[in-house]
Scaffold this motif. Structure first.
Motif, PDB file in Angstrom:
ATOM      1  N   LEU A  58      35.481  40.110  40.983  1.00  0.00           N
ATOM      2  CA  LEU A  58      36.354  39.006  40.582  1.00  0.00           C
ATOM      3  C   LEU A  58      36.242  37.859  41.571  1.00  0.00           C
ATOM      4  CD1 LEU A  58      39.445  41.100  39.469  1.00  0.00           C
ATOM      5  CD2 LEU A  58      37.568  40.229  38.070  1.00  0.00           C
ATOM      6  N   LYS A  59      36.681  36.682  41.156  1.00  0.00           N
ATOM      7  CA  LYS A  59      36.565  35.480  41.987  1.00  0.00           C
ATOM      8  C   LYS A  59      37.909  34.792  42.125  1.00  0.00           C
ATOM      9  CE  LYS A  59      31.827  34.789  40.690  1.00  0.00           C
ATOM     10  NZ  LYS A  59      31.041  34.809  39.554  1.00  0.00           N
ATOM     11  N   GLY A  60      37.937  33.695  42.839  1.00  0.00           N
ATOM     12  CA  GLY A  60      39.150  32.888  42.993  1.00  0.00           C
ATOM     13  C   GLY A  60      40.230  33.634  43.755  1.00  0.00           C
ATOM     14  N   GLU A  61      41.438  33.658  43.200  1.00  0.00           N
ATOM     15  CA  GLU A  61      42.564  34.328  43.848  1.00  0.00           C
ATOM     16  C   GLU A  61      42.351  35.830  43.980  1.00  0.00           C
ATOM     17  OE1 GLU A  61      46.133  33.436  41.707  1.00  0.00           O
ATOM     18  OE2 GLU A  61      45.978  31.291  42.096  1.00  0.00           O
ATOM     19  N   ARG A  62      41.475  36.366  43.189  1.00  0.00           N
ATOM     20  CA  ARG A  62      41.212  37.807  43.210  1.00  0.00           C
ATOM     21  C   ARG A  62      39.902  38.155  43.922  1.00  0.00           C
ATOM     22  NH1 ARG A  62      44.395  41.269  40.425  1.00  0.00           N
ATOM     23  NH2 ARG A  62      45.935  40.354  39.033  1.00  0.00           N
TER      24      ARG A  62
END
Length: 110
Positions: A58-62
């Protein structure tokens, strides 16, 4: 791989098929059990990534978390662990060294 759980509730859910069906429905419970078997059967992250279930980072905040598909739209969220600590970024060469996963949650993160 070794699989552990962030909460006692997740550990109880993973160990109790009747509870899985009650909380997630029969189809999702069946898929959840399959994903857990796949995780246990894989020797490392490199092998897990190639198995059915669409295991993906996963990317971003995760960032640092991974997911695999359950019944749409639910995903099983987990973090790779190395020597008991979360691994934030994984280089392709490092995937063979990851032999432990921490199940974090079951959710629709979209």
């Amino acid at each position: 791989m070794k699989v552990c759980y962030k909460t006692k509730k997740l550990a109880v859910l993973a160990a109790n098929e009747k509870k899985q069906v009650k909380e997630m429905g029969a189809l999702c419970a069946k898929i959840f059990a399959k994903r857990l078997m796949t995780m246990h059967a894989a020797e490392n992250m490199k092998e897990l990534i190639l198995m059915p279930g669409r295991f993906h980072e996963l990317k971003g905040e995760r960032a640092g978390q991974w997911a695999c598909d359950l019944e749409h739209p639910l995903r099983l969220i987990f973090c790779p662990q190395k020597e008991g600590a979360a691994v934030r970024e994984i280089e392709n060469a490092d995937t063979i060294e990851i032999i432990e996963l921490m199940i974090m949650e079951i959710c629709d993160y979209h």
